[in-house]
Design a protein around this motif. Structure first.
Motif, PDB file in Angstrom:
ATOM      1  N   TYR A 157      -2.151   0.786  -6.908  1.00  0.00           N
ATOM      2  CA  TYR A 157      -2.825   0.278  -5.712  1.00  0.00           C
ATOM      3  C   TYR A 157      -4.328   0.545  -5.737  1.00  0.00           C
ATOM      4  O   TYR A 157      -5.137  -0.298  -5.364  1.00  0.00           O
ATOM      5  CB  TYR A 157      -2.232   0.925  -4.459  1.00  0.00           C
ATOM      6  N   GLU A 211       0.021   8.127   1.255  1.00  0.00           N
ATOM      7  CA  GLU A 211       0.222   6.876   1.974  1.00  0.00           C
ATOM      8  C   GLU A 211      -0.866   5.893   1.595  1.00  0.00           C
ATOM      9  O   GLU A 211      -2.030   6.257   1.437  1.00  0.00           O
ATOM     10  CB  GLU A 211       0.197   7.129   3.484  1.00  0.00           C
ATOM     11  N   TYR A 212      -0.465   4.635   1.419  1.00  0.00           N
ATOM     12  CA  TYR A 212      -1.437   3.589   1.116  1.00  0.00           C
ATOM     13  C   TYR A 212      -1.092   2.367   1.963  1.00  0.00           C
ATOM     14  O   TYR A 212      -0.025   1.764   1.817  1.00  0.00           O
ATOM     15  CB  TYR A 212      -1.397   3.220  -0.373  1.00  0.00           C
ATOM     16  N   LYS A 213      -1.992   2.033   2.883  1.00  0.00           N
ATOM     17  CA  LYS A 213      -1.822   0.896   3.777  1.00  0.00           C
ATOM     18  C   LYS A 213      -0.451   0.888   4.455  1.00  0.00           C
ATOM     19  O   LYS A 213       0.255  -0.124   4.473  1.00  0.00           O
ATOM     20  CB  LYS A 213      -2.050  -0.410   3.022  1.00  0.00           C
ATOM     21  N   GLY A 214      -0.058   2.063   4.967  1.00  0.00           N
ATOM     22  CA  GLY A 214       1.160   2.160   5.748  1.00  0.00           C
ATOM     23  C   GLY A 214       2.433   2.342   4.959  1.00  0.00           C
ATOM     24  O   GLY A 214       3.522   2.420   5.541  1.00  0.00           O
ATOM     25  N   LYS A 215       2.352   2.440   3.626  1.00  0.00           N
ATOM     26  CA  LYS A 215       3.567   2.660   2.837  1.00  0.00           C
ATOM     27  C   LYS A 215       3.409   3.876   1.950  1.00  0.00           C
ATOM     28  O   LYS A 215       2.292   4.254   1.555  1.00  0.00           O
ATOM     29  CB  LYS A 215       3.904   1.427   1.998  1.00  0.00           C
ATOM     30  N   THR A 216       4.552   4.488   1.624  1.00  0.00           N
ATOM     31  CA  THR A 216       4.545   5.698   0.804  1.00  0.00           C
ATOM     32  C   THR A 216       4.073   5.374  -0.612  1.00  0.00           C
ATOM     33  O   THR A 216       4.468   4.364  -1.201  1.00  0.00           O
ATOM     34  CB  THR A 216       5.953   6.308   0.745  1.00  0.00           C
TER      35      THR A 216
END
Length: 370
Positions: A157, A211-216
């Motif tokens: 990501y 966390e990255y943009k709301g996901k683990t």
């Protein structure tokens, strides 16, 4: 930690044009016919579109030129006529363009549909071929970076190295290092797309969930170098790090119950002729055996097959058997041990210690395949 990159040269690098030529060469007769159809209908639709558009444009232009308002004796009326004609012809110019384009599209549509049909059939063929050809074209890169099983492909990501951001990357272990490189399947212009490889030694990596943009996500860090990866990368890398600690050779006490998915190094404790030993001189799961799980067979055979060949097999040949019995005499065991002590391939310490017992106390050893 270290970063390295393949030294690309014009000769070694595969370009999109070269890969495309290789792709065409690999097409079967049906694929080549579809390719010719695709090109033919494409040219036909383009040509007919232009011809129709130009024809309509010429016809309308002729009709407009024949349109003239009658002259009068009144000067101001003639001036108004001239202005009206100019406005009319300018408006018709834009109408001509629209009508010509519409005529071209309508005339070309049947041929476009035929081209799309050929393209659709060709696409599935080319997809499989392109995957195979690009994999072959990138063999030198995979070999240079040491890519091997097991590995995972995951999304990066974000990264302190911007080249890796939003790329699909491979994570794998090689020579005691965890490495991250780009996936080269279906990649054209290898020299431009190659972003290099990071190699991390065991013990220097910091792994954590984030966390990255709301996901683990999985966060890997070594000093200022950081990677934000899909969450599944963390348990996979943790498993890879255990290779440095435990290697691939396991004592039988670590065998999981209820499964036989292990290769077994077993001491030969009987004194019989070789042809008898390979048929009845062994059992399974002896308490002093050394095991290798099937998940690690890529490493096992990459590093150790050359030491285990030739062998003594039940069929009377010297061919190594991955799925059966392989026997090595006491003398052959001593030679294998000597080579291992000299070469010291990865993870070899437990095997060297175990083979020392086979060479000194027993009548060689068996390698029992799965």
């Amino acid at each position: 930690m270290r970063y390295f990159k393949y030294p690309h040269t014009k000769k070694a690098n595969k370009t999109a044009k070269e890969i495309y030529k290789a792709e065409l060469a690999e097409l079967d007769e049906r694929g080549k016919k579809l390719l010719h159809k695709e090109k033919f209908w494409g040219i036909a639709s383009t040509a007919l579109g232009w011809i129709s558009g130009i024809a309509v444009s010429v016809l309308l232009r002729y009709l407009v030129r024949s349109f003239n308002l009658p002259e009068t004796e009144l000067l101001f009326v003639n001036i108004i006529h001239i202005v009206l004609e100019a406005v009319f012809k300018l408006a018709m110019f834009f109408v001509f363009i629209i009508l010509a384009v519409i005529a071209g599209i309508l005339a070309a549509t049947p041929f476009v549909k035929l081209q799309e049909k050929a393209t659709k059939e060709l696409k599935s063929i080319r997809r499989a071929r392109l995957h195979e050809i690009t994999r072959k074209a990138a063999e030198h890169l995979r070999e240079f970076y040491g890519l091997r099983e097991p590995y995972i492909v995951t999304k990066c990501y974000d990264s302190s190295d911007r080249k890796f951001k939003n790329k699909d990357v491979c994570i794998f272990e090689c020579n005691g290092e965890i490495r991250i490189m780009r996936l080269f399947d279906n990649v054209l212009n290898l020299g431009e797309c190659d972003i290099g490889c990071y190699a991390f030694e065991n013990g220097e990596i910091s792994l954590a969930y984030g966390e990255y943009k709301g996901k683990t996500a999985a966060e890997l860090a070594v000093g200022e170098t950081k990677f934000t990866l899909a969450a599944r990368a963390k348990p996979f890398m943790e498993k890879l790090m255990k290779y440095e600690e435990n290697g691939i050779f396991l004592p039988i006490s670590q065998k999981k119950s209820g499964t036989s998915a292990y290769y077994e190094f077993q001491y030969c404790k009987k004194d019989m002729p070789t042809d008898v030993l390979v048929k009845e001189g062994y059992g399974y799961w002896q308490e002093d055996s050394l095991l290798v799980h099937i998940d690690d067979d890529a490493r096992l055979f990459e590093y150790y097959l050359s030491y285990l060949s030739p062998t003594h097999a039940p069929n009377g040949t010297s061919d190594f058997c991955y799925f059966g019995v392989n026997y090595y005499t006491k003398e052959e065991t001593a030679k294998i041990l000597k080579r291992l002590e000299k070469d010291k391939p990865p993870y070899s310490e437990p095997l060297i210690k175990w083979l020392a017992g086979a060479a000194e106390e027993y009548n060689g050893f068996f390698f029992l395949g799965i």
